[in-house]
Design an enzyme around this catalytic site. Structure first.
Site, PDB file in Angstrom:
ATOM      1  N   HIS A  18       0.808  -1.213   0.000  1.00 63.96           N
ATOM      2  CA  HIS A  18       0.000   0.000   0.000  1.00 63.96           C
ATOM      3  C   HIS A  18       0.844   1.267   0.000  1.00 63.96           C
ATOM      4  CE1 HIS A  18      -3.517  -2.550   1.702  1.00 63.96           C
ATOM      5  NE2 HIS A  18      -3.509  -2.551   0.388  1.00 63.96           N
ATOM      6  N   HIS A  41      -8.638  -8.039  -7.101  1.00 65.92           N
ATOM      7  CA  HIS A  41      -8.914  -8.886  -5.935  1.00 65.92           C
ATOM      8  C   HIS A  41      -9.080  -7.952  -4.742  1.00 65.92           C
ATOM      9  CE1 HIS A  41      -6.826 -11.524  -8.811  1.00 65.92           C
ATOM     10  NE2 HIS A  41      -7.388 -12.554  -8.211  1.00 65.92           N
ATOM     11  N   SER A  94      -6.898  -1.781  -0.231  1.00 66.63           N
ATOM     12  CA  SER A  94      -6.542  -1.044  -1.447  1.00 66.63           C
ATOM     13  C   SER A  94      -7.711  -0.264  -2.050  1.00 66.63           C
ATOM     14  CB  SER A  94      -5.928  -1.986  -2.483  1.00 66.63           C
ATOM     15  OG  SER A  94      -6.742  -3.107  -2.730  1.00 66.63           O
ATOM     16  N   GLU A 112     -14.460  -8.516  -6.696  1.00 63.27           N
ATOM     17  CA  GLU A 112     -14.330  -9.445  -5.576  1.00 63.27           C
ATOM     18  C   GLU A 112     -15.267 -10.615  -5.820  1.00 63.27           C
ATOM     19  OE1 GLU A 112     -13.353 -11.677  -2.791  1.00 63.27           O
ATOM     20  OE2 GLU A 112     -12.216  -9.792  -2.978  1.00 63.27           O
ATOM     21  N   ASP A 137     -14.391 -13.019 -11.392  1.00 60.48           N
ATOM     22  CA  ASP A 137     -13.027 -13.500 -11.236  1.00 60.48           C
ATOM     23  C   ASP A 137     -12.051 -12.413 -11.680  1.00 60.48           C
ATOM     24  OD1 ASP A 137     -11.021 -15.824 -11.002  1.00 60.48           O
ATOM     25  OD2 ASP A 137     -10.705 -15.086 -13.036  1.00 60.48           O
ATOM     26  N   GLY A 138     -11.075 -12.128 -10.838  1.00 60.20           N
ATOM     27  CA  GLY A 138     -10.146 -11.058 -11.146  1.00 60.20           C
ATOM     28  C   GLY A 138      -9.317 -11.309 -12.389  1.00 60.20           C
ATOM     29  N   ASP A 158      -3.773  -8.444  -6.929  1.00 51.39           N
ATOM     30  CA  ASP A 158      -3.342  -8.851  -5.601  1.00 51.39           C
ATOM     31  C   ASP A 158      -4.055 -10.143  -5.192  1.00 51.39           C
ATOM     32  OD1 ASP A 158      -2.345  -8.913  -3.025  1.00 51.39           O
ATOM     33  OD2 ASP A 158      -3.782  -7.442  -2.261  1.00 51.39           O
TER      34      ASP A 158
END
Length: 275
Positions: A18, A41, A94, A112, A137-138, A158
């Protein structure tokens, strides 16, 4: 689908990731044109550090809670945002940090897949016109949601690394976005348990022909135990001007507070592929 970041919020890996994310977002905001951020994510947005999940692991005590008295230097900007978000009671993930740095013309798209975490994330940003929440799905989102209509921005990847093949998926995703959306900055987090998977990941990126990649890494002990998170890295594609210098100031400042003098601790900013 089992991973819940609430157990790990505010740990050393969050602090590293971060602090660098804030520097990347500041660089984007330095130009007046609008930008978009895709967080693949995203988690739930903000985390209660007094909750049983955080208390069970105590990772925040060895992470963010060691930093909150810092008011100047390379970590000050990041820590000002964390305190403004409610630390030490709460820690911003994030999406919350990104939202704090958006200007009126900017946008966040957050993905998410976990159903409960998706619901919490959607509730957190309810009625926020600058944030769109996706339950998807990311990895699939990298193709579906790029390039951005603003034609500039950041892709933050991430994943929890709880499934086999995450390094391979990340290397493929970086190459895909670099091909589809060359102007995008990409920031991709990865664990460092031992060196072999990281070396293979960097080699795969080199073999893909993707250009302009750097790796910022922080490790708290010699990365030789494959069962332990010994360190972590952020792979940045298309880094902003002077970001390597910023990372080279942020990482040792983190290690100064988060390190415990264990053998092999350290940091590095290395170029994976040339410009």
């Amino acid at each position: 689908m089992n991973y819940r970041h609430a157990f790990h919020a505010g740990n050393f890996a969050d602090c590293m990731k971060h602090a660098l994310l804030v520097a990347l977002l500041r660089a984007l905001a330095a130009k007046p044109a609008p930008f978009r951020v895709l967080d693949t994510h995203a988690g739930i947005g903000t985390y209660d550090l007094a909750a049983p999940e955080a208390g069970r692991t105590g990772e925040a005590e060895r992470g963010i809670l060691r930093l909150l008295d810092i008011e100047d230097g390379p970590l000050a900007d990041y820590l000002d945002l964390v305190r403004a978000a409610g630390a030490p009671a709460r820690y911003p993930g994030s999406p919350a940090l990104t939202r704090a740095l958006l200007r009126p013309q900017d946008h966040l798209a957050a993905c998410e897949l976990h159903p409960e975490d998706h619901a919490a994330l959607r509730a957190h940003f309810r009625r926020d016109a600058q944030v769109s929440i996706h339950r998807r799905d990311g990895w699939e989102a990298l193709r579906a949601l790029t390039p951005f209509p603003e034609r500039r921005g950041l892709v933050l990847v991430d994943p929890p690394f709880e499934q086999e093949g995450e390094f391979d998926r990340m290397a493929a995703g970086i190459a895909l976005v670099s091909h589809r959306f060359r102007a995008a900055i990409q920031a991709c987090w990865y664990p460092i348990k031992h060196r072999a998977p990281v070396r293979a990941f960097h080699t795969a990126l080199q073999d893909s022909g993707t250009r302009d990649l750097i790796a910022a890494e922080l490790w708290l002990r010699e990365p030789t135990d494959p069962q332990r998170l010994n360190g972590c890295g952020l792979l940045i594609a298309n880094p902003p001007w002077h970001f390597e210098d910023q990372a080279a100031a942020i990482l040792p400042a983190l290690l100064d507070r988060l390190g415990q003098g264990e053998p092999g601790e350290g940091w590095a900013v290395t170029r994976v592929t040339g410009e």
